[in-house]
Design an enzyme around this catalytic site. Structure first.
Site, PDB file in Angstrom:
ATOM      1  N   ASN A 151       2.015   7.810   2.609  1.00  0.00           N
ATOM      2  CA  ASN A 151       0.841   7.683   3.402  1.00  0.00           C
ATOM      3  C   ASN A 151       1.204   8.007   5.004  1.00  0.00           C
ATOM      4  O   ASN A 151       0.476   8.322   5.699  1.00  0.00           O
ATOM      5  CB  ASN A 151      -0.191   6.690   3.057  1.00  0.00           C
ATOM      6  CG  ASN A 151      -0.900   6.685   1.918  1.00  0.00           C
ATOM      7  OD1 ASN A 151      -1.278   5.899   1.242  1.00  0.00           O
ATOM      8  ND2 ASN A 151      -1.103   8.043   1.407  1.00  0.00           N
ATOM      9  N   ASP A 209      -8.598   4.755  -4.576  1.00  0.00           N
ATOM     10  CA  ASP A 209      -8.501   6.262  -4.042  1.00  0.00           C
ATOM     11  C   ASP A 209      -9.947   6.498  -4.001  1.00  0.00           C
ATOM     12  O   ASP A 209     -10.872   6.343  -4.592  1.00  0.00           O
ATOM     13  CB  ASP A 209      -7.611   6.860  -4.986  1.00  0.00           C
ATOM     14  CG  ASP A 209      -7.099   8.227  -4.428  1.00  0.00           C
ATOM     15  OD1 ASP A 209      -7.355   8.351  -3.341  1.00  0.00           O
ATOM     16  OD2 ASP A 209      -6.812   9.072  -5.229  1.00  0.00           O
TER      17      ASP A 209
HETATM   18  C1  IPE Z   1      -2.260   6.505  -3.403  1.00  0.00           C
HETATM   19  O1  IPE Z   1      -3.360   7.256  -3.001  1.00  0.00           O
HETATM   20  C2  IPE Z   1      -2.170   5.492  -2.374  1.00  0.00           C
HETATM   21  C3  IPE Z   1      -3.137   4.557  -2.160  1.00  0.00           C
HETATM   22  C4  IPE Z   1      -4.332   4.500  -2.699  1.00  0.00           C
HETATM   23  C5  IPE Z   1      -2.939   3.662  -0.997  1.00  0.00           C
HETATM   24  P1  IPE Z   1      -3.230   8.716  -2.372  1.00  0.00           P
HETATM   25  O2  IPE Z   1      -4.296   9.503  -2.146  1.00  0.00           O
HETATM   26  O3  IPE Z   1      -2.431   8.821  -0.962  1.00  0.00           O
HETATM   27  O4  IPE Z   1      -2.244   9.493  -3.447  1.00  0.00           O
HETATM   28  P2  IPE Z   1      -2.080  11.145  -3.785  1.00  0.00           P
HETATM   29  O5  IPE Z   1      -1.358  11.396  -2.263  1.00  0.00           O
HETATM   30  O6  IPE Z   1      -3.525  11.821  -4.039  1.00  0.00           O
HETATM   31  O7  IPE Z   1      -1.262  11.076  -4.838  1.00  0.00           O
HETATM   32  C1  IPE Z   2      -7.474   5.873  -0.461  1.00  0.00           C
HETATM   33  O1  IPE Z   2      -8.241   7.121  -0.274  1.00  0.00           O
HETATM   34  C2  IPE Z   2      -7.188   5.227   0.763  1.00  0.00           C
HETATM   35  C3  IPE Z   2      -5.885   5.269   1.205  1.00  0.00           C
HETATM   36  C4  IPE Z   2      -4.917   6.119   0.707  1.00  0.00           C
HETATM   37  C5  IPE Z   2      -5.453   4.674   2.264  1.00  0.00           C
HETATM   38  P1  IPE Z   2      -7.845   8.392   0.317  1.00  0.00           P
HETATM   39  O2  IPE Z   2      -7.840   8.328   1.668  1.00  0.00           O
HETATM   40  O3  IPE Z   2      -6.612   8.847  -0.409  1.00  0.00           O
HETATM   41  O4  IPE Z   2      -9.105   9.371  -0.128  1.00  0.00           O
HETATM   42  P2  IPE Z   2      -8.850  10.879  -0.588  1.00  0.00           P
HETATM   43  O5  IPE Z   2      -8.350  10.635  -1.982  1.00  0.00           O
HETATM   44  O6  IPE Z   2      -8.321  11.871   0.353  1.00  0.00           O
HETATM   45  O7  IPE Z   2     -10.345  10.973  -1.053  1.00  0.00           O
HETATM   46 MG    MG Z   3      -6.181   9.935  -1.964  1.00  0.00          MG
END
Ligand code: IPE
Ligand code: IPE
Ligand code: MG
Length: 251
Positions: A68, A20
């Site tokens: 997502n 993340d």
């Molecule tokens: C969880 O991260 C999913 C992945 C790392 C692929 P998100 O960034 O999507 O999760 P939330 O929405 O903050 O809980």
């Molecule tokens: C994790 O990084 C990757 C995916 C969920 C695909 P994020 O895209 O959630 O990055 P933040 O949390 O918005 O910084």
């Molecule tokens: Mg995230």
């Protein structure tokens, strides 16, 4: 104690990671979110290499959650493209290193092109004997359990299974990764402290490590830090440390 080498046995066998913070990492540098996702691929490579060196048996990486899809279409499309490119590129390297690649999640929602790429990557590496790398894509812990329930219900309907014979172990056998060692360490980067519908059943006894580092900055050193944190904890599984020690001494 500091001179005592850590035995490979105390290293986690199965590490799961919620990768993340790509978006925030990019934003902090005034770059678009996709820049962070691209940098995240390098972190995946470093993490896999570090885990192999530690003798880890399986690594499960959360790449795309079932939630997502709610992100802007543009970002979802970019993530899918990146997934296809990374798959094509990294699979060869992984195959050379004797690794097994598997994708867990509801693959039916992906484009035919991506589904084909996944199938051939899994096929190419299926016979390898090294570490298993699971990519969780369109994965949700609730989906995994629901899927298991559906398979079990169908066996009951066919008369092949009695309701009385449904046990925790049977449910476990119908989940993804049933053949792999239990997850013993969960890592989540970027400072968030939640599961976000990643593995649910499989994390029942996992140690959970949260680091403020954003995913693109994660590397072998970050992994080593997480693993040493893990090794320094006494794992209990709901019984006393003495009981576990006695069990170990019996081996
Ligand atoms: C969880 O991260 C999913 C992945 C790392 C692929 P998100 O960034 O999507 O999760 P939330 O929405 O903050 O809980
Ligand atoms: C994790 O990084 C990757 C995916 C969920 C695909 P994020 O895209 O959630 O990055 P933040 O949390 O918005 O910084
Ligand atoms: Mg995230």
């Amino acid at each position: 104690m500091s001179n005592t080498p850590v035995s490979l046995e105390s290293v986690p066998k199965h590490i799961a990671i919620i990768m993340d913070g790509n978006g925030r990492w990019a934003k902090a540098q005034g770059k678009p979110r996709v820049f962070g996702h691209k940098a995240g691929v390098t972190a995946v490579r470093k993490t896999i290499s570090g885990a192999v060196n530690l003798g880890v048996k399986a690594v499960t990486l959360f790449a795309f959650s079932s939630e997502n899809w709610r992100r802007p279409a543009e970002e979802v499309n970019l993530l899918m493209e990146l997934f296809i490119t990374a798959l094509s590129k990294e699979v060869k390297r992984m195959h050379k290193n004797n690794l097994r690649l598997r994708v867990i999640g509801d693959k039916t929602q992906f484009s035919k092109r991506l589904q084909n790429k996944i199938a051939s990557a899994e096929e190419l590496t299926a016979g390898n004997s090294g570490m298993v790398v699971n990519i969780a894509a369109n994965y949700g812990g609730k989906w995994d359990i629901t899927n298991a329930v559906k398979m079990i219900a169908s066996d009951v309907r066919k008369g092949e299974l009695q309701v009385e014979d449904i046990t925790e172990s049977l449910v476990q056998q119908h989940l993804t990764m049933a053949d792999l060692p239990e997850v013993d360490l969960l890592i989540r980067t970027s400072g968030e402290c939640r599961i976000s519908n990643f593995l649910l059943w499989q994390l029942a006894y996992a140690e959970m490590y949260f680091t403020p580092e954003c995913w693109p900055d994660f590397d072998e050193e970050s992994l080593a830090e997480a693993v040493s944190w893990f090794v320094n904890r006494e794992r209990r599984f709901g019984c006393t440390g003495e009981q576990i020690k006695a069990l170990m001494n019996n081996k």
